[in-house]
Design a protein around this motif. Structure first.
Motif, PDB file in Angstrom:
ATOM      1  N   ARG A 151       0.836  -1.211   0.000  1.00  0.00           N
ATOM      2  CA  ARG A 151       0.000   0.000   0.000  1.00  0.00           C
ATOM      3  C   ARG A 151       0.871   1.261   0.000  1.00  0.00           C
ATOM      4  NH1 ARG A 151      -5.471   0.079  -0.709  1.00  0.00           N
ATOM      5  NH2 ARG A 151      -4.714   2.193  -0.776  1.00  0.00           N
ATOM      6  N   ILE A 152       1.916   1.261   0.818  1.00  0.00           N
ATOM      7  CA  ILE A 152       2.815   2.426   0.852  1.00  0.00           C
ATOM      8  C   ILE A 152       3.430   2.646  -0.532  1.00  0.00           C
ATOM      9  CG2 ILE A 152       5.005   3.322   1.746  1.00  0.00           C
ATOM     10  CD1 ILE A 152       4.297   1.971   4.440  1.00  0.00           C
ATOM     11  N   HIS A 153       3.952   1.571  -1.125  1.00  0.00           N
ATOM     12  CA  HIS A 153       4.589   1.706  -2.442  1.00  0.00           C
ATOM     13  C   HIS A 153       3.584   2.164  -3.493  1.00  0.00           C
ATOM     14  CE1 HIS A 153       8.535   0.405  -1.276  1.00  0.00           C
ATOM     15  NE2 HIS A 153       8.083  -0.728  -0.776  1.00  0.00           N
ATOM     16  N   ALA A 154       2.375   1.626  -3.452  1.00  0.00           N
ATOM     17  CA  ALA A 154       1.361   2.026  -4.428  1.00  0.00           C
ATOM     18  C   ALA A 154       0.989   3.501  -4.238  1.00  0.00           C
ATOM     19  CB  ALA A 154       0.122   1.140  -4.296  1.00  0.00           C
ATOM     20  N   ASP A 155       0.836   3.917  -2.999  1.00  0.00           N
ATOM     21  CA  ASP A 155       0.485   5.319  -2.721  1.00  0.00           C
ATOM     22  C   ASP A 155       1.593   6.279  -3.138  1.00  0.00           C
ATOM     23  OD1 ASP A 155      -1.917   4.414  -1.736  1.00  0.00           O
ATOM     24  OD2 ASP A 155      -1.380   4.683   0.378  1.00  0.00           O
ATOM     25  N   ARG A 156       2.815   5.799  -3.129  1.00  0.00           N
ATOM     26  CA  ARG A 156       3.956   6.626  -3.540  1.00  0.00           C
ATOM     27  C   ARG A 156       4.229   6.516  -5.034  1.00  0.00           C
ATOM     28  NH1 ARG A 156       8.741   5.061   0.658  1.00  0.00           N
ATOM     29  NH2 ARG A 156       8.950   7.150   1.468  1.00  0.00           N
TER      30      ARG A 156
END
Length: 192
Positions: A151-156
């Motif tokens: 989720r963090i990587h996708a949001d970034r």
């Protein structure tokens, strides 16, 4: 009756009430025993657990604050305190509790996960990724930290890294991988 016997008997009675789904009675037994043995770590931990189960997190947190004073070397006590602090939105306090738990036991995987969640909520994503990564090293087959990292990587907008994690999850948690694909819009080819 010795202290050990009295505490053991109280805990046995409390468990019996829990078995019959009478958590309120179990709590009364534990609290009565605490009046006789106010610094017993087992009783304090059990009281905090029961209060949390009875949806009384503020009271449970107060008991946990006392517990970490009585038994400051208990990593699990610090973790439980951090868990409730995070749940109640006391993020700075939760971070400190999780870090203390990890100082006492650096292999406490759930404290790494809790720390990662707190750091995410604080917007400190690089630190969150490091904590979540450590959790996956200790619990490689647990999907929770993998999910949060994706989720963090996708949001970034770091799609490649998010897809790599989704692909990894397909190998042991295909439902979580599918959920991430739905939520992020990213697609990872099925692995063989």
């Amino acid at each position: 009756m010795t202290t050990t016997t009295a505490v053991g008997w109280a805990l046995w009675r409390a468990r019996w009430f829990i078995w019959w789904r009478r958590e309120d009675r179990a709590l009364a037994v534990v609290q009565a025993a605490l009046r006789q043995h106010p610094n017993d770590a087992q009783l304090l931990a059990y009281e905090a657990h029961l209060l949390a189960e009875l949806q009384r997190p503020r009271e449970a947190l107060a008991v946990l604050a006392r517990l970490v004073q009585v038994a400051p070397d208990g990593a699990a006590h610090w973790f439980n305190q951090g868990f409730l602090q995070e749940r109640l939105g006391e993020l700075d306090a939760a971070e400190a509790s999780f870090r203390q738990a990890l100082t006492l036991d650096e292999r406490l995987d759930r404290a790494w996960y809790g720390l990662g969640l707190v750091l995410m909520r604080l917007g400190r994503l690089d630190e969150a990724l490091a904590a979540l990564r450590r959790n996956t090293e200790l619990q490689p087959m647990s999907p929770y930290a993998w999910y949060q990292m994706a989720r963090i990587h996708a949001d970034r907008a770091e799609a490649e890294e998010a897809v790599r994690i989704i692909r990894h999850l397909q190998g042991f948690e295909p439902r979580v991988a599918a959920q991430l694909e739905r939520e992020t819009g990213l697609r990872a080819a099925q692995t063989a």
